[in-house]
Design a protein around this motif. Structure first.
Motif, PDB file in Angstrom:
ATOM      1  N   LEU A  64       0.824  -1.200   0.000  1.00 14.92           N
ATOM      2  CA  LEU A  64       0.000   0.000   0.000  1.00 14.92           C
ATOM      3  C   LEU A  64       0.868   1.264   0.000  1.00 14.92           C
ATOM      4  N   THR A  65       1.977   1.212   0.732  1.00 11.30           N
ATOM      5  CA  THR A  65       2.897   2.352   0.748  1.00 11.30           C
ATOM      6  C   THR A  65       3.485   2.588  -0.640  1.00 11.30           C
ATOM      7  N   SER A  66       3.821   1.530  -1.332  1.00 10.16           N
ATOM      8  CA  SER A  66       4.377   1.643  -2.686  1.00 10.16           C
ATOM      9  C   SER A  66       3.357   2.262  -3.639  1.00 10.16           C
ATOM     10  N   PHE A  67       2.087   1.838  -3.521  1.00 11.94           N
ATOM     11  CA  PHE A  67       1.038   2.394  -4.372  1.00 11.94           C
ATOM     12  C   PHE A  67       0.856   3.889  -4.116  1.00 11.94           C
ATOM     13  N   ARG A  68       0.928   4.276  -2.841  1.00  6.95           N
ATOM     14  CA  ARG A  68       0.738   5.688  -2.500  1.00  6.95           C
ATOM     15  C   ARG A  68       1.867   6.548  -3.068  1.00  6.95           C
ATOM     16  N   ARG A  69       3.042   5.974  -3.166  1.00  8.84           N
ATOM     17  CA  ARG A  69       4.196   6.722  -3.684  1.00  8.84           C
ATOM     18  C   ARG A  69       4.156   6.846  -5.203  1.00  8.84           C
ATOM     19  N   ALA A  70       3.477   5.902  -5.856  1.00  5.05           N
ATOM     20  CA  ALA A  70       3.399   5.942  -7.322  1.00  5.05           C
ATOM     21  C   ALA A  70       2.655   7.193  -7.767  1.00  5.05           C
ATOM     22  N   ARG A  76       1.342   2.541 -11.042  1.00  2.00           N
ATOM     23  CA  ARG A  76       0.588   1.631 -10.168  1.00  2.00           C
ATOM     24  C   ARG A  76       0.279   0.321 -10.883  1.00  2.00           C
ATOM     25  N   GLU A  77      -0.055   0.408 -12.162  1.00  5.66           N
ATOM     26  CA  GLU A  77      -0.320  -0.812 -12.940  1.00  5.66           C
ATOM     27  C   GLU A  77       0.927  -1.690 -13.011  1.00  5.66           C
ATOM     28  N   THR A  78       2.083  -1.066 -13.199  1.00  6.05           N
ATOM     29  CA  THR A  78       3.344  -1.816 -13.256  1.00  6.05           C
ATOM     30  C   THR A  78       3.628  -2.491 -11.923  1.00  6.05           C
ATOM     31  N   LEU A  79       3.414  -1.772 -10.822  1.00  5.24           N
ATOM     32  CA  LEU A  79       3.611  -2.345  -9.490  1.00  5.24           C
ATOM     33  C   LEU A  79       2.701  -3.546  -9.272  1.00  5.24           C
ATOM     34  N   GLY A 139     -12.564   6.749   0.355  1.00 11.67           N
ATOM     35  CA  GLY A 139     -12.140   5.847   1.421  1.00 11.67           C
ATOM     36  C   GLY A 139     -11.470   4.575   0.941  1.00 11.67           C
ATOM     37  N   GLU A 140     -11.350   4.385  -0.362  1.00 14.03           N
ATOM     38  CA  GLU A 140     -10.727   3.168  -0.894  1.00 14.03           C
ATOM     39  C   GLU A 140      -9.255   3.428  -1.210  1.00 14.03           C
ATOM     40  N   GLU A 141      -8.454   2.353  -1.048  1.00  9.60           N
ATOM     41  CA  GLU A 141      -7.066   2.422  -1.481  1.00  9.60           C
ATOM     42  C   GLU A 141      -7.029   2.207  -2.993  1.00  9.60           C
ATOM     43  N   SER A 142      -5.819   2.070  -3.540  1.00 11.68           N
ATOM     44  CA  SER A 142      -5.685   1.857  -4.985  1.00 11.68           C
ATOM     45  C   SER A 142      -6.561   0.700  -5.445  1.00 11.68           C
ATOM     46  N   THR A 143      -7.271   0.916  -6.530  1.00 11.06           N
ATOM     47  CA  THR A 143      -8.218  -0.056  -7.045  1.00 11.06           C
ATOM     48  C   THR A 143      -7.894  -0.372  -8.497  1.00 11.06           C
TER      49      THR A 143
END
Length: 210
Positions: A64-70, A76-79, A139-143
């Motif tokens: 989740l931390t990695s997604f937030r940094r993208a 994000r798709e690559t991650l 309220g959702e994280e990366s989707t």
């Protein structure tokens, strides 16, 4: 005379039986092929659920931390693709540009449509996998939306036939179409619909023969 009549009746009966067999074979074959596609879709979904279960137990916060940094959807798709690699044996080979999925009703998926993906990646078992970052709900994280063409480049390349998909949230996975009521699912999962809802319809026991 009776012998000739008997032969004529016998011949007509054989022709009728042969005609019925010819009519039934394509339907039976199509049903078998579709059942195989559905079984492959359910296997993909099970593997996706397993992957998320492992991630939630072992690496959730780090991911989740990695997604937030993208900074971009592409990052994000690559991650996300890298995270899924071990579970679907994804590689970096992309489907050729001539690959154009369609909806079940035969209409081409238009550009900028929610279910249009930029790239499709080859996986094991001749799968084609698409990954798309979508705007977060409140309220959702990366989707992400994922699609699986269980038949790869081979036809029909249609949603609800050999293409299925799911929405991946930070804490759960939902087959596409889960937001639809049963009558809507039946309509969408038909030759008049998009076929996207088939992903959920088949998960709850719906039949392509309905």
């Amino acid at each position: 005379m009776k012998l000739l009549n008997w032969r004529a009746e016998y011949t007509i009966t054989l022709l009728i039986i042969f005609a019925v067999i010819l009519l039934l074979i394509p339907t039976s074959l199509q049903s078998t092929v579709q059942a195989n596609f559905i079984a492959k879709w359910k296997d993909c979904y099970d593997r996706l659920e397993y992957a998320q279960d492992v991630i939630l137990k072992q690496e959730k916060q780090e991911i989740l931390t990695s997604f937030r940094r993208a900074k971009t959807p592409e990052e994000r798709e690559t991650l996300f693709r890298e995270i899924l690699k071990p579970y679907f044996r994804l590689n970096n080979s992309k489907a050729p540009h001539r690959y154009h999925p369609k909806f079940m009703n035969g209409e081409k998926v238009p550009e900028n449509n929610k279910y249009q993906f930029t790239d499709y990646y080859f996986s094991d078992k001749k799968l084609l996998v698409g990954i798309k970052d979508i705007p977060n709900s409140e309220g959702e994280e990366s989707t992400f939306i994922m699609m699986f063409d269980v038949n790869g480049l081979l036809p029909p390349n249609k949603w609800g036939k050999d293409i299925f998909g799911a929405t991946v949230y930070a804490d759960r996975i939902e087959p596409l179409g889960k937001n639809l009521e049963l009558p809507q699912l039946r309509e969408d999962c038909s030759e008049n619909g998009s076929g996207v809802g088939c992903s959920y319809y088949y998960k709850i026991g719906g039949s392509f023969e309905d």
